[in-house]
Scaffold this motif. Structure first.
Motif, PDB file in Angstrom:
ATOM      1  N   LEU A  61       0.712  -0.587   0.081  1.00 52.85           N
ATOM      2  CA  LEU A  61       0.062   0.217  -0.355  1.00 52.85           C
ATOM      3  C   LEU A  61       1.351   1.167  -0.080  1.00 52.85           C
ATOM      4  O   LEU A  61       1.541   1.130   1.057  1.00 52.85           O
ATOM      5  CB  LEU A  61      -1.143  -0.150   1.106  1.00 52.85           C
ATOM      6  N   VAL A  62       0.401   2.159  -0.988  1.00 49.81           N
ATOM      7  CA  VAL A  62       1.627   3.365  -0.548  1.00 49.81           C
ATOM      8  C   VAL A  62       0.197   4.167  -0.577  1.00 49.81           C
ATOM      9  O   VAL A  62      -0.433   5.204  -1.893  1.00 49.81           O
ATOM     10  CB  VAL A  62       1.777   3.617  -1.305  1.00 49.81           C
ATOM     11  N   THR A  63       0.425   5.269   0.191  1.00 46.67           N
ATOM     12  CA  THR A  63      -1.117   6.334   0.638  1.00 46.67           C
ATOM     13  C   THR A  63       0.186   7.251  -0.035  1.00 46.67           C
ATOM     14  O   THR A  63       1.106   7.198  -0.213  1.00 46.67           O
ATOM     15  CB  THR A  63      -0.956   6.633   2.082  1.00 46.67           C
ATOM     16  N   GLY A  64      -1.230   8.570  -0.360  1.00 47.68           N
ATOM     17  CA  GLY A  64      -0.480   9.994  -1.415  1.00 47.68           C
ATOM     18  C   GLY A  64       0.506   9.218  -2.345  1.00 47.68           C
ATOM     19  O   GLY A  64       1.851   9.854  -2.801  1.00 47.68           O
ATOM     20  N   GLY A  65       0.161   7.864  -3.231  1.00 47.23           N
ATOM     21  CA  GLY A  65       0.967   7.625  -4.016  1.00 47.23           C
ATOM     22  C   GLY A  65       0.128   7.519  -5.704  1.00 47.23           C
ATOM     23  O   GLY A  65       0.930   7.313  -6.237  1.00 47.23           O
ATOM     24  N   GLY A  66      -0.971   9.099  -5.854  1.00 47.87           N
ATOM     25  CA  GLY A  66      -0.350   9.282  -6.964  1.00 47.87           C
ATOM     26  C   GLY A  66       0.343  10.243  -7.832  1.00 47.87           C
ATOM     27  O   GLY A  66       0.626   9.882  -9.567  1.00 47.87           O
ATOM     28  N   ARG A  67       0.732  10.866  -7.450  1.00 46.71           N
ATOM     29  CA  ARG A  67       2.285  11.720  -7.650  1.00 46.71           C
ATOM     30  C   ARG A  67       2.875  12.088  -7.056  1.00 46.71           C
ATOM     31  O   ARG A  67       3.323  11.426  -5.821  1.00 46.71           O
ATOM     32  CB  ARG A  67       1.320  12.655  -8.271  1.00 46.71           C
ATOM     33  N   GLY A  68       4.463  12.730  -7.405  1.00 46.19           N
ATOM     34  CA  GLY A  68       5.900  12.301  -7.109  1.00 46.19           C
ATOM     35  C   GLY A  68       5.940  11.691  -6.168  1.00 46.19           C
ATOM     36  O   GLY A  68       6.041  10.670  -7.021  1.00 46.19           O
ATOM     37  N   ALA A 100      -3.313   4.972  -3.015  1.00 43.00           N
ATOM     38  CA  ALA A 100      -4.650   5.281  -2.226  1.00 43.00           C
ATOM     39  C   ALA A 100      -4.372   7.083  -2.161  1.00 43.00           C
ATOM     40  O   ALA A 100      -3.187   7.035  -2.016  1.00 43.00           O
ATOM     41  CB  ALA A 100      -4.599   5.129  -0.774  1.00 43.00           C
ATOM     42  N   ASP A 101      -5.551   7.612  -2.695  1.00 40.34           N
ATOM     43  CA  ASP A 101      -4.830   9.169  -1.826  1.00 40.34           C
ATOM     44  C   ASP A 101      -6.116   9.963  -1.817  1.00 40.34           C
ATOM     45  O   ASP A 101      -7.250   9.304  -1.657  1.00 40.34           O
ATOM     46  CB  ASP A 101      -4.721   9.615  -3.580  1.00 40.34           C
ATOM     47  N   TYR A 102      -5.946  10.843  -1.703  1.00 35.27           N
ATOM     48  CA  TYR A 102      -7.397  11.948  -1.638  1.00 35.27           C
ATOM     49  C   TYR A 102      -8.723  12.307  -2.063  1.00 35.27           C
ATOM     50  O   TYR A 102      -9.364  11.666  -1.526  1.00 35.27           O
ATOM     51  CB  TYR A 102      -6.763  13.067  -1.088  1.00 35.27           C
ATOM     52  N   THR A 103      -7.823  11.644  -3.415  1.00 32.55           N
ATOM     53  CA  THR A 103      -9.595  11.417  -4.451  1.00 32.55           C
ATOM     54  C   THR A 103      -9.275  10.527  -5.266  1.00 32.55           C
ATOM     55  O   THR A 103      -7.649  10.000  -5.822  1.00 32.55           O
ATOM     56  CB  THR A 103      -9.614  12.941  -5.687  1.00 32.55           C
ATOM     57  N   MET A 104     -10.281   9.918  -6.137  1.00 30.08           N
ATOM     58  CA  MET A 104     -10.074   8.770  -6.760  1.00 30.08           C
ATOM     59  C   MET A 104      -9.377   9.430  -7.948  1.00 30.08           C
ATOM     60  O   MET A 104      -8.457   7.935  -7.920  1.00 30.08           O
ATOM     61  CB  MET A 104     -11.569   8.076  -7.079  1.00 30.08           C
ATOM     62  N   ALA A 105      -9.669  10.127  -8.588  1.00 26.73           N
ATOM     63  CA  ALA A 105      -8.683  10.545  -9.711  1.00 26.73           C
ATOM     64  C   ALA A 105      -7.315  10.647  -9.392  1.00 26.73           C
ATOM     65  O   ALA A 105      -6.834  10.496 -10.287  1.00 26.73           O
ATOM     66  CB  ALA A 105      -9.237  12.038  -9.989  1.00 26.73           C
ATOM     67  N   LEU A 106      -6.503  10.609  -8.516  1.00 22.90           N
ATOM     68  CA  LEU A 106      -5.060  11.078  -7.788  1.00 22.90           C
ATOM     69  C   LEU A 106      -5.171   9.447  -7.943  1.00 22.90           C
ATOM     70  O   LEU A 106      -4.343   9.414  -8.848  1.00 22.90           O
ATOM     71  CB  LEU A 106      -5.126  11.576  -6.469  1.00 22.90           C
ATOM     72  N   ALA A 107      -5.505   8.509  -7.064  1.00 20.47           N
ATOM     73  CA  ALA A 107      -5.369   7.353  -6.537  1.00 20.47           C
ATOM     74  C   ALA A 107      -5.028   6.271  -8.326  1.00 20.47           C
ATOM     75  O   ALA A 107      -3.941   5.703  -8.721  1.00 20.47           O
ATOM     76  CB  ALA A 107      -6.067   6.684  -6.450  1.00 20.47           C
ATOM     77  N   GLU A 108      -6.005   6.410  -8.507  1.00 21.72           N
ATOM     78  CA  GLU A 108      -6.167   5.755 -10.757  1.00 21.72           C
ATOM     79  C   GLU A 108      -5.045   6.386 -11.618  1.00 21.72           C
ATOM     80  O   GLU A 108      -4.026   6.143 -12.112  1.00 21.72           O
ATOM     81  CB  GLU A 108      -7.089   6.736 -11.104  1.00 21.72           C
ATOM     82  N   GLU A 109      -4.208   7.669 -10.975  1.00 22.64           N
ATOM     83  CA  GLU A 109      -3.177   8.633 -11.917  1.00 22.64           C
ATOM     84  C   GLU A 109      -1.927   8.148 -11.343  1.00 22.64           C
ATOM     85  O   GLU A 109      -1.079   7.356 -12.256  1.00 22.64           O
ATOM     86  CB  GLU A 109      -3.396   9.593 -11.916  1.00 22.64           C
ATOM     87  N   GLY A 110      -2.074   7.572  -9.815  1.00 23.30           N
ATOM     88  CA  GLY A 110      -0.619   6.559 -10.076  1.00 23.30           C
ATOM     89  C   GLY A 110      -0.772   4.959 -10.294  1.00 23.30           C
ATOM     90  O   GLY A 110       0.085   4.405 -10.160  1.00 23.30           O
ATOM     91  N   CYS A 111      -2.067   4.482  -9.815  1.00 23.95           N
ATOM     92  CA  CYS A 111      -2.355   3.636 -10.804  1.00 23.95           C
ATOM     93  C   CYS A 111      -1.537   3.672 -12.418  1.00 23.95           C
ATOM     94  O   CYS A 111      -1.480   2.655 -12.616  1.00 23.95           O
ATOM     95  CB  CYS A 111      -3.582   3.118 -10.182  1.00 23.95           C
ATOM     96  N   ALA A 112      -1.947   4.615 -12.846  1.00 30.45           N
ATOM     97  CA  ALA A 112      -1.627   4.440 -14.084  1.00 30.45           C
ATOM     98  C   ALA A 112       0.470   4.626 -14.595  1.00 30.45           C
ATOM     99  O   ALA A 112       0.187   3.854 -15.071  1.00 30.45           O
ATOM    100  CB  ALA A 112      -2.648   5.311 -14.998  1.00 30.45           C
ATOM    101  N   SER A 113       0.329   4.797 -13.586  1.00 29.57           N
ATOM    102  CA  SER A 113       2.531   4.867 -13.751  1.00 29.57           C
ATOM    103  C   SER A 113       2.504   3.525 -13.159  1.00 29.57           C
ATOM    104  O   SER A 113       3.685   3.053 -14.089  1.00 29.57           O
ATOM    105  CB  SER A 113       2.667   5.480 -12.533  1.00 29.57           C
ATOM    106  N   VAL A 114       1.992   2.597 -12.592  1.00 29.51           N
ATOM    107  CA  VAL A 114       1.811   1.571 -12.044  1.00 29.51           C
ATOM    108  C   VAL A 114       2.198   0.799 -13.310  1.00 29.51           C
ATOM    109  O   VAL A 114       3.047  -0.450 -13.268  1.00 29.51           O
ATOM    110  CB  VAL A 114       1.178   1.157 -10.999  1.00 29.51           C
ATOM    111  N   LYS A 115       1.354   0.675 -13.863  1.00 27.83           N
ATOM    112  CA  LYS A 115       0.727  -0.402 -14.921  1.00 27.83           C
ATOM    113  C   LYS A 115       1.476   0.195 -16.224  1.00 27.83           C
ATOM    114  O   LYS A 115       1.763  -1.086 -16.965  1.00 27.83           O
ATOM    115  CB  LYS A 115      -1.224  -0.233 -15.323  1.00 27.83           C
TER     116      LYS A 115
END
Length: 263
Positions: free
Chosen positions: A14-21, A40-55
């Motif tokens: 798990l990474v919180t604040g994982g959307g960016r940076g 996990a992030d403060y908004t689902m949009a940010l969390a999905e952005e982090g998922c996109a980086s991982v994928k």
């Protein structure tokens, strides 16, 4: 990190604040080491952005929304992880915020906002994560602190207070769970070119000399603060998190990745 001793294959992270940076860089590094990620992030949009980086890096990830300041939100996040994965092996509590202001300029609201996310959030997440990790008698908790948690910086008294707190909290909890197969460490990034430093509202903008551009200030601070003379990257932070996630006997430490700035 191709060495097999740094493999996280089969682990859930798990990474919180994982959307960016920094958070996104850590998530990608953990995924490249073989872990399956929950971002996990403060908004689902940010969390999905982090998922996109991982994928995009060839990893697996799912997204969750969380407000780390709220106990019920944190508990719901951990419950979702347990339901989907049945376990949690690595938790990087990276969610954090920063604002700037001299001690006489800071408002009570600024103080509370920074302490609530950066310190209260780490407490709530660690508490819930350890409850789940204890079931397997295994876990790696990594709490993002800062070099500002080892030495104070002007205009960052509230931020430094929160990060000094993260280091002390992590050291204390590490001793509580030391015989349960769980390690707890603090990661202390140095100067990383994310929002805290870059831009006219960041430290390089605020600390620019008269007539100096933000870019010139950024270059000057790298050269003056860091013995290596160059800023660190989110990838650097990810590499250290992979190491800490694989190190069974490193616990209670505040590990700086800062180009030689701190002891």
């Amino acid at each position: 990190m191709a060495n097999s001793q740094f493999s996280l294959k089969g682990r859930v992270a798990l990474v919180t604040g994982g959307g960016r940076g920094i958070g996104a860089g850590i998530a990608v590094a953990l995924a490249q080491a073989g872990a399956e990620l929950v971002i996990a992030d403060y908004t689902m949009a940010l969390a999905e952005e982090g998922c996109a980086s991982v994928k995009a890096a060839g990893g697996k990830a799912t997204a969750l929304q969380v407000d780390v300041r709220r106990p019920e939100s944190v508990k719901a996040m951990i419950a979702s992880i347990e339901m989907q994965h049945g376990r949690l092996d690595v938790a990087v509590n990276n969610a954090g915020i920063v604002s700037l202001g001299s001690v006489t300029e800071l408002t009570v609201e600024q103080w509370d906002d920074v302490l609530d996310v950066n310190l209260r959030g780490v407490f709530l997440c660690t508490q819930a994560e350890i409850d789940l990790m204890r079931k397997a008698q295994f876990g790696r908790v990594i709490n993002t602190a800062s070099i500002a948690g080892k030495t104070g910086f002007p205009h960052l008294s509230h931020y430094s207070a929160s990060k000094f707190g993260v280091i002390g909290f992590s050291n204390a909890v590490a001793k509580e769970v030391a015989k349960e197969g769980i390690t707890v460490n603090a990661l202390c990034p140095g100067i990383v070119g994310t929002g805290m430093w870059r831009g006219e509202t960041g430290l390089s903008g605020k600390w620019a000399l008269p007539g100096e551009s933000e870019e010139a200030s950024w270059e000057r601070h790298q050269a003056s603060f860091l013995p290596q003379g160059v800023a660190q990257t989110s990838e650097d932070m990810g590499q250290m998190c992979v190491f800490l996630a694989c190190a069974p006997h490193v616990t209670g430490q505040a590990v700086a990745v800062d180009g030689g700035f701190s002891l």
